[in-house]
Design an enzyme around this catalytic site. Structure first.
Site, PDB file in Angstrom:
ATOM      1  N   GLY A  30      43.979 -50.467  24.163  1.00  0.00           N
ATOM      2  CA  GLY A  30      43.959 -51.574  25.099  1.00  0.00           C
ATOM      3  C   GLY A  30      45.073 -51.438  26.118  1.00  0.00           C
ATOM      4  CE1 TYR A  31      42.749 -49.673  31.578  1.00  0.00           C
ATOM      5  CE2 TYR A  31      42.106 -48.632  29.518  1.00  0.00           C
ATOM      6  CZ  TYR A  31      41.811 -48.993  30.812  1.00  0.00           C
ATOM      7  OH  TYR A  31      40.582 -48.692  31.350  1.00  0.00           O
ATOM      8  N   GLY A  32      44.495 -53.220  29.379  1.00  0.00           N
ATOM      9  CA  GLY A  32      44.258 -54.334  30.296  1.00  0.00           C
ATOM     10  C   GLY A  32      43.962 -55.583  29.502  1.00  0.00           C
ATOM     11  CB  SER A  33      41.205 -58.071  29.679  1.00  0.00           C
ATOM     12  OG  SER A  33      40.101 -57.204  29.509  1.00  0.00           O
TER      13      SER A  33
ATOM     14  CD  GLU B 132      36.153 -53.061  28.112  1.00  0.00           C
ATOM     15  OE1 GLU B 132      36.246 -52.670  29.298  1.00  0.00           O
ATOM     16  OE2 GLU B 132      36.808 -54.033  27.675  1.00  0.00           O
TER      17      GLU B 132
END
Length: 258
Positions: A74-77, A150
């Site tokens: 996870g790097y965003g939401s 996604e």
């Protein structure tokens, strides 16, 4: 998500949206609601990838994972709203990539008239720091929901890549930029990115709220991201400037009102 899931990062307990409260957990009911929103916005019936294409992508990537676990980067939401049941979360680092707002969105954080931007991963010489979530035993069911979310429009290239964590190296699902996708915008300037984020808003909220949540989660974790920090400051200046100009216009209207 039991307290045991946060054994490495207790500061995250209460700062991760539970799956049952997530509007991004794309069950059949939620997906039907998104389809209705898309129709209301005038998007064509094929606004999202066919279910069969999404499923083929999932099976192709996960065919060789083996075992009962799937790690997800996870790097965003996903860092505050993963929308999945997970048994463990760790700090994680991915070499050779940087998070950038380079993927346009016309339904979640924007509209067809005013598209927003969401994060993707672009190749670079640095390191992207984020979180790794471990799905245990529920890989089939949870990964289906994750792929729906996604890969709803095919804007990412999902792959299993190595991540470094304080507890050791793992292999995880990573979503990098699909540079051939029509909604891919490339690496925009900081000014252009800030202008879009400051004004866009979609069915699940404003683009600025997305950026603010990212900035808050990175700050909580002590993750330094100069790009996100500079972008957040610029968007806040844009918002303050717009508020000031609106106030001036309102004052002038009062002065010259009959």
């Amino acid at each position: 998500m039991t307290p045991q899931a946060f054994m490495h990062l207790p500061e995250l307990e209460g700062r991760i949206t539970p799956p049952e409260a997530s509007g991004l957990r794309l069950t059949d009911e939620v997906l039907a609601a998104w389809d209705a929103q898309a129709r209301a916005q005038g998007l064509p019936d094929d606004w999202r990838l066919p279910d069969a294409d999404v499923e083929r992508s999932r099976q192709a990537v996960l065919a060789d994972i083996g075992g009962e676990d799937l790690w997800v980067f996870g790097y965003g939401s996903l860092m505050w709203n993963p929308g999945i049941h997970f048994q463990e979360v760790r700090r994680a680092s991915l070499d050779g990539f940087a998070r950038r707002f380079a993927l346009a969105t016309t339904i979640g954080r924007g509209t067809t008239d005013c598209p927003g931007l969401v994060l993707t991963l672009l190749p670079c010489a640095g390191v992207c720091h984020g979180l790794a979530f471990r799905i245990h035993a529920l890989v089939e069911a949870e990964s289906r929901l994750l792929w729906r979310r996604e890969m709803i429009r095919g804007g990412y290239c999902p792959a299993l890549l190595p991540l470094d964590t304080p507890q050791g190296r793992i292999e995880a699902l990573v979503l990098t930029a699909n540079t051939a996708h029509p909604q891919y915008r490339g690496e925009l300037s900081l000014e252009d990115t800030a202008a879009i984020i400051a004004s866009a808003c979609g069915s699940i909220g404003s683009n600025r709220a997305y950026l603010d949540q990212l900035d808050e989660q990175l700050d909580l974790l002590g993750i330094e991201d100069d790009h996100v920090r500079a972008l957040t400051a610029m968007v806040r200046r844009e918002a303050a400037k717009a508020l000031h100009e609106t106030g001036n216009r309102n004052t002038m209207a009062e002065v010259y009102a009959p």
